[in-house]
Design a protein around this motif. Structure first.
Motif, PDB file in Angstrom:
ATOM      1  N   LYS A   1       0.871  -1.225   0.280  1.00 49.90           N
ATOM      2  CA  LYS A   1      -0.286  -0.106   0.114  1.00 49.90           C
ATOM      3  C   LYS A   1       0.801   1.401   0.614  1.00 49.90           C
ATOM      4  CE  LYS A   1      -3.729   2.244   2.501  1.00 49.90           C
ATOM      5  NZ  LYS A   1      -4.726   2.430   3.279  1.00 49.90           N
ATOM      6  N   GLN A   2       0.901   1.423  -1.096  1.00 49.87           N
ATOM      7  CA  GLN A   2       1.524   3.213  -1.176  1.00 49.87           C
ATOM      8  C   GLN A   2       0.987   4.232  -1.272  1.00 49.87           C
ATOM      9  OE1 GLN A   2       4.831   2.915  -1.336  1.00 49.87           O
ATOM     10  NE2 GLN A   2       4.927   0.618  -1.316  1.00 49.87           N
ATOM     11  N   ALA A   3       0.384   4.525  -1.602  1.00 56.18           N
ATOM     12  CA  ALA A   3      -1.018   5.801  -1.517  1.00 56.18           C
ATOM     13  C   ALA A   3      -2.085   5.880  -1.551  1.00 56.18           C
ATOM     14  CB  ALA A   3       0.026   6.236  -2.559  1.00 56.18           C
ATOM     15  N   GLU A   4      -2.433   6.657  -1.189  1.00 54.19           N
ATOM     16  CA  GLU A   4      -4.081   6.924  -1.479  1.00 54.19           C
ATOM     17  C   GLU A   4      -4.612   8.104  -2.991  1.00 54.19           C
ATOM     18  OE1 GLU A   4      -6.320   6.025  -0.091  1.00 54.19           O
ATOM     19  OE2 GLU A   4      -6.037   4.325   1.296  1.00 54.19           O
TER      20      GLU A   4
ATOM     21  N   THR B   1      -7.530  -7.096  -9.288  1.00 53.37           N
ATOM     22  CA  THR B   1      -9.489  -8.311  -8.916  1.00 53.37           C
ATOM     23  C   THR B   1      -9.733  -7.089  -9.732  1.00 53.37           C
ATOM     24  OG1 THR B   1      -9.108  -6.933  -6.898  1.00 53.37           O
ATOM     25  CG2 THR B   1      -8.860  -9.171  -6.720  1.00 53.37           C
ATOM     26  N   PRO B   2     -11.228  -7.221  -9.885  1.00 55.68           N
ATOM     27  CA  PRO B   2     -12.309  -6.510 -10.566  1.00 55.68           C
ATOM     28  C   PRO B   2     -12.029  -5.005  -9.948  1.00 55.68           C
ATOM     29  CG  PRO B   2     -13.384  -8.771 -10.767  1.00 55.68           C
ATOM     30  CD  PRO B   2     -11.476  -8.518  -9.947  1.00 55.68           C
ATOM     31  N   GLY B   3     -12.011  -3.914 -10.598  1.00 60.09           N
ATOM     32  CA  GLY B   3     -11.751  -2.352 -10.096  1.00 60.09           C
ATOM     33  C   GLY B   3     -10.539  -2.434  -9.918  1.00 60.09           C
ATOM     34  N   GLU B   4      -9.602  -2.877 -10.194  1.00 57.17           N
ATOM     35  CA  GLU B   4      -8.068  -2.919 -10.060  1.00 57.17           C
ATOM     36  C   GLU B   4      -7.389  -2.609 -12.111  1.00 57.17           C
ATOM     37  OE1 GLU B   4      -5.893  -4.058  -6.090  1.00 57.17           O
ATOM     38  OE2 GLU B   4      -6.262  -6.035  -7.703  1.00 57.17           O
ATOM     39  N   GLY B   5      -6.644  -1.233 -11.897  1.00 53.48           N
ATOM     40  CA  GLY B   5      -5.674  -1.318 -13.102  1.00 53.48           C
ATOM     41  C   GLY B   5      -5.033  -0.856 -13.089  1.00 53.48           C
ATOM     42  N   MET B   6      -4.668   0.227 -13.806  1.00 52.84           N
ATOM     43  CA  MET B   6      -3.427   1.552 -14.734  1.00 52.84           C
ATOM     44  C   MET B   6      -4.321   2.716 -14.467  1.00 52.84           C
ATOM     45  SD  MET B   6      -0.980  -0.927 -15.786  1.00 52.84           S
ATOM     46  CE  MET B   6      -0.047  -2.432 -14.716  1.00 52.84           C
ATOM     47  N   LEU B   7      -3.980   3.893 -14.268  1.00 54.16           N
ATOM     48  CA  LEU B   7      -3.981   5.097 -14.664  1.00 54.16           C
ATOM     49  C   LEU B   7      -3.705   5.808 -16.262  1.00 54.16           C
ATOM     50  CD1 LEU B   7      -3.999   6.927 -11.501  1.00 54.16           C
ATOM     51  CD2 LEU B   7      -6.304   6.318 -12.653  1.00 54.16           C
ATOM     52  N   ILE B   8      -4.214   5.346 -17.145  1.00 54.90           N
ATOM     53  CA  ILE B   8      -3.803   5.905 -18.625  1.00 54.90           C
ATOM     54  C   ILE B   8      -4.204   6.988 -19.394  1.00 54.90           C
ATOM     55  CG2 ILE B   8      -3.978   4.304 -21.152  1.00 54.90           C
ATOM     56  CD1 ILE B   8      -2.834   2.138 -18.730  1.00 54.90           C
ATOM     57  N   GLY B   9      -3.688   7.563 -20.575  1.00 55.56           N
ATOM     58  CA  GLY B   9      -4.684   8.561 -20.231  1.00 55.56           C
ATOM     59  C   GLY B   9      -3.930   9.238 -22.250  1.00 55.56           C
ATOM     60  N   ASN B  10      -4.224  10.144 -23.066  1.00 53.26           N
ATOM     61  CA  ASN B  10      -3.804  11.323 -23.694  1.00 53.26           C
ATOM     62  C   ASN B  10      -2.979  12.231 -23.241  1.00 53.26           C
ATOM     63  OD1 ASN B  10      -4.022   9.396 -26.257  1.00 53.26           O
ATOM     64  ND2 ASN B  10      -5.748  10.221 -26.209  1.00 53.26           N
ATOM     65  N   GLN B  11      -3.614  12.840 -22.005  1.00 56.16           N
ATOM     66  CA  GLN B  11      -3.246  13.638 -21.268  1.00 56.16           C
ATOM     67  C   GLN B  11      -2.936  13.517 -20.571  1.00 56.16           C
ATOM     68  OE1 GLN B  11      -6.647  14.223 -22.427  1.00 56.16           O
ATOM     69  NE2 GLN B  11      -6.414  14.806 -23.983  1.00 56.16           N
ATOM     70  N   SER B  12      -1.919  13.713 -19.552  1.00 57.02           N
ATOM     71  CA  SER B  12      -0.854  13.776 -18.054  1.00 57.02           C
ATOM     72  C   SER B  12      -1.871  13.990 -17.198  1.00 57.02           C
ATOM     73  CB  SER B  12       0.163  13.741 -18.143  1.00 57.02           C
ATOM     74  OG  SER B  12       0.535  14.969 -18.584  1.00 57.02           O
TER      75      SER B  12
ATOM     76  N   ALA C   1       5.649  -0.953 -12.473  1.00 54.47           N
ATOM     77  CA  ALA C   1       4.834   0.093 -12.669  1.00 54.47           C
ATOM     78  C   ALA C   1       3.140   0.532 -10.746  1.00 54.47           C
ATOM     79  CB  ALA C   1       3.181  -1.403 -13.677  1.00 54.47           C
ATOM     80  N   LEU C   2       1.965   0.910 -11.595  1.00 50.85           N
ATOM     81  CA  LEU C   2       1.419   1.477 -10.459  1.00 50.85           C
ATOM     82  C   LEU C   2      -0.559   1.361 -10.499  1.00 50.85           C
ATOM     83  CD1 LEU C   2       1.370   2.863  -7.783  1.00 50.85           C
ATOM     84  CD2 LEU C   2       0.854   5.146  -8.937  1.00 50.85           C
ATOM     85  N   ILE C   3      -0.853   0.047  -9.882  1.00 49.17           N
ATOM     86  CA  ILE C   3      -2.300  -0.828  -9.890  1.00 49.17           C
ATOM     87  C   ILE C   3      -2.671   0.078  -9.006  1.00 49.17           C
ATOM     88  CG2 ILE C   3      -3.394  -2.665  -9.205  1.00 49.17           C
ATOM     89  CD1 ILE C   3      -1.207  -4.780  -9.252  1.00 49.17           C
ATOM     90  N   VAL C   4      -3.943   0.527  -9.406  1.00 44.11           N
ATOM     91  CA  VAL C   4      -5.407   1.097  -8.462  1.00 44.11           C
ATOM     92  C   VAL C   4      -6.453   0.623  -9.053  1.00 44.11           C
ATOM     93  CG1 VAL C   4      -5.874   3.926  -8.648  1.00 44.11           C
ATOM     94  CG2 VAL C   4      -3.413   3.530  -9.418  1.00 44.11           C
ATOM     95  N   THR C   5      -6.493   0.786  -7.306  1.00 45.52           N
ATOM     96  CA  THR C   5      -8.333   0.812  -6.896  1.00 45.52           C
ATOM     97  C   THR C   5      -8.819   1.387  -7.438  1.00 45.52           C
ATOM     98  OG1 THR C   5      -8.490   0.969  -4.530  1.00 45.52           O
ATOM     99  CG2 THR C   5      -6.975  -0.556  -5.089  1.00 45.52           C
ATOM    100  N   LYS C   6     -10.064   1.507  -7.815  1.00 43.82           N
ATOM    101  CA  LYS C   6     -10.930   1.877  -7.570  1.00 43.82           C
ATOM    102  C   LYS C   6     -11.039   2.925  -6.541  1.00 43.82           C
ATOM    103  CE  LYS C   6     -14.408  -1.694  -6.296  1.00 43.82           C
ATOM    104  NZ  LYS C   6     -15.820  -2.933  -6.115  1.00 43.82           N
TER     105      LYS C   6
ATOM    106  N   LEU D   1     -13.044  -0.333 -18.823  1.00 40.94           N
ATOM    107  CA  LEU D   1     -13.400   1.116 -17.718  1.00 40.94           C
ATOM    108  C   LEU D   1     -13.678   1.033 -16.292  1.00 40.94           C
ATOM    109  CD1 LEU D   1     -13.072   4.455 -20.295  1.00 40.94           C
ATOM    110  CD2 LEU D   1     -11.171   3.160 -19.549  1.00 40.94           C
ATOM    111  N   VAL D   2     -13.169   1.647 -15.434  1.00 38.70           N
ATOM    112  CA  VAL D   2     -13.837   1.535 -14.325  1.00 38.70           C
ATOM    113  C   VAL D   2     -15.161   2.706 -14.188  1.00 38.70           C
ATOM    114  CG1 VAL D   2     -13.561   1.114 -11.628  1.00 38.70           C
ATOM    115  CG2 VAL D   2     -12.203   0.897 -12.974  1.00 38.70           C
ATOM    116  N   ALA D   3     -16.047   2.134 -13.349  1.00 40.38           N
ATOM    117  CA  ALA D   3     -17.575   3.393 -13.529  1.00 40.38           C
ATOM    118  C   ALA D   3     -17.512   4.574 -12.666  1.00 40.38           C
ATOM    119  CB  ALA D   3     -18.967   2.304 -13.674  1.00 40.38           C
TER     120      ALA D   3
END
Length: 374
Positions: free
Chosen positions: A192-195, A224-235, A285-290, A333-335
């Motif tokens: 657990k690195q950050a919120e 698990t479902p609801g976890e993933g990574m933060l990705i986009g065209n704009q930082s 990499a950084l895994i982020v939960t919902k 995507l996570v809703a």
């Protein structure tokens, strides 16, 4: 957001220390503190950073059995401190050093601050755990390169140390005999690195983006479902792209994988972003939960393949953000409510989670400068 360090205190006879060192290796701890006679024995067990007062360790510890822990008298005039003189001499020789100070009073807090300005690491031990001395040291050493480690005997002490003044200590020295507790504390601190603050954004457009090179990130961790990574065209606007943790009628789940998007896109990997095309095996990499909880994961493999793509645009009150993802039902995507939405079913008006920032980035780092990304 920086990694929190976990060191294990395994001082004492090798019979007891060996189990702790093994536990440290298995739990992913960064270093062990051992007695000088055990330095080489640790290296025979596995590859790990070793700290000790002597014995040719990787990190030379100053203060155990001397002024730092109260074994020797601490002079009122700290300029005449033997520990401080030794720290300066070792640093002049290019050694990596760690100061050890037991906070037995205000004079030891002042001594710790002095040592922290010379050494690479500062290990502090509280006789009766108090937050105020740690707050003072974090504030005092905030502009230095020293990393502060607080000695902790249980998860509660570790949590307090790591959350003090928001920034918290840089890590902990686990002082526990129970191997189960060692692994538990190390796991909690290292994963657990950050919120992070995630914001619902409204989809405004979904359209074909032709064919291009997209990146799959296969990690060494299960999601698990609801976890993933933060990705986009704009930082400044990154979508939470879910891992392939959910079953599909067409393919088995791959909970270690995030189908991350086109090669040019940004991905958050800590306090900075990187291009997806830059990532490689062995990178972090950084895994982020919902819920916004973030943890580190090691990348095992990166696959770049030519695939059909979708352009996805969303907006908030003051800006538009976008991403380009593979056109396939397994990419989701996570809703806003925490559920997942396949990009193939995404439509204007849907609400999804994203991380928004005001600052621009240059070479992945936040800067206070006007940069337009569109």
């Amino acid at each position: 957001m920086s990694d929190k360090l976990v060191w294990i205190d395994a001082q004492g006879s090798w019979k007891g220390a060996k189990e702790k060192v093994t536990g440290a290796l298995e739990s992913g701890a960064k270093a062990v503190l051992v007695s000088p006679e055990n330095v080489e024995r640790v290296r025979e067990l596995g590859k790990m950073t070793v700290a000790a007062v002597d014995g040719n360790p990787d990190i030379r510890v100053i203060g155990i059995g001397s002024e730092g822990d109260g074994t020797l008298f601490l002079p009122q005039d700290l300029t005449s401190s033997e520990d401080l003189a030794l720290a300066k001499a070792l640093k002049a020789q290019g050694a990596t050093t760690a100061a050890y100070v037991r906070l037995a009073g205000k004079e030891y807090e002042q001594f710790a601050a002095k040592m922290g300005k010379v050494c690479d690491y500062l290990i502090i031990e509280g006789e009766d755990w108090k937050v105020i001395p740690l707050e003072n040291l974090i504030a005092e050493l905030g502009g230095t390169a020293a990393k502060i480690l607080a000695k902790a005997r249980d998860i509660d002490e570790a949590s307090v140390a790591l959350q003090t003044l928001e920034k918290g200590a840089d890590g902990i020295l686990v002082d526990v005999d129970d191997l189960v507790k060692i692994r538990e504390i190390a796991r909690v601190v290292s994963t657990k690195q950050a919120e992070l603050s995630l914001t619902p954004v409204t989809i405004t457009a979904v359209r074909d983006a032709g064919t291009g090179d997209r990146v799959c990130i296969d990690t060494c961790s299960l999601m698990t479902p609801g976890e993933g990574m933060l990705i986009g065209n704009q930082s400044s606007g990154l979508f939470l792209v879910q891992s392939e943790a959910e079953d599909s009628p067409y393919v088995a789940s791959r909970p270690f994988r995030v189908n991350a998007g086109a090669v040019h896109e940004y991905v958050l990997v800590g306090e900075k972003t990187r291009y997806l095309s830059e990532l490689a095996s062995g990178d972090l990499a950084l895994i982020v939960t919902k819920g916004g909880e973030a943890r580190r994961a090691t990348i095992g493999r990166v696959k770049i393949e030519r695939r059909p793509l979708l352009y996805i645009e969303a907006e908030t009150d003051d800006r538009k953000i976008s991403t380009i993802l593979q056109n396939a039902e397994t990419i989701k995507l996570v809703a806003a409510d925490g559920s997942s939405i396949p990009v193939t079913a995404l439509k204007p008006g849907d609400r999804v989670l994203a991380k928004l920032e005001k600052e621009a980035r240059h070479f992945g780092m936040k800067i206070d400068e006007t940069i337009i990304e569109k």
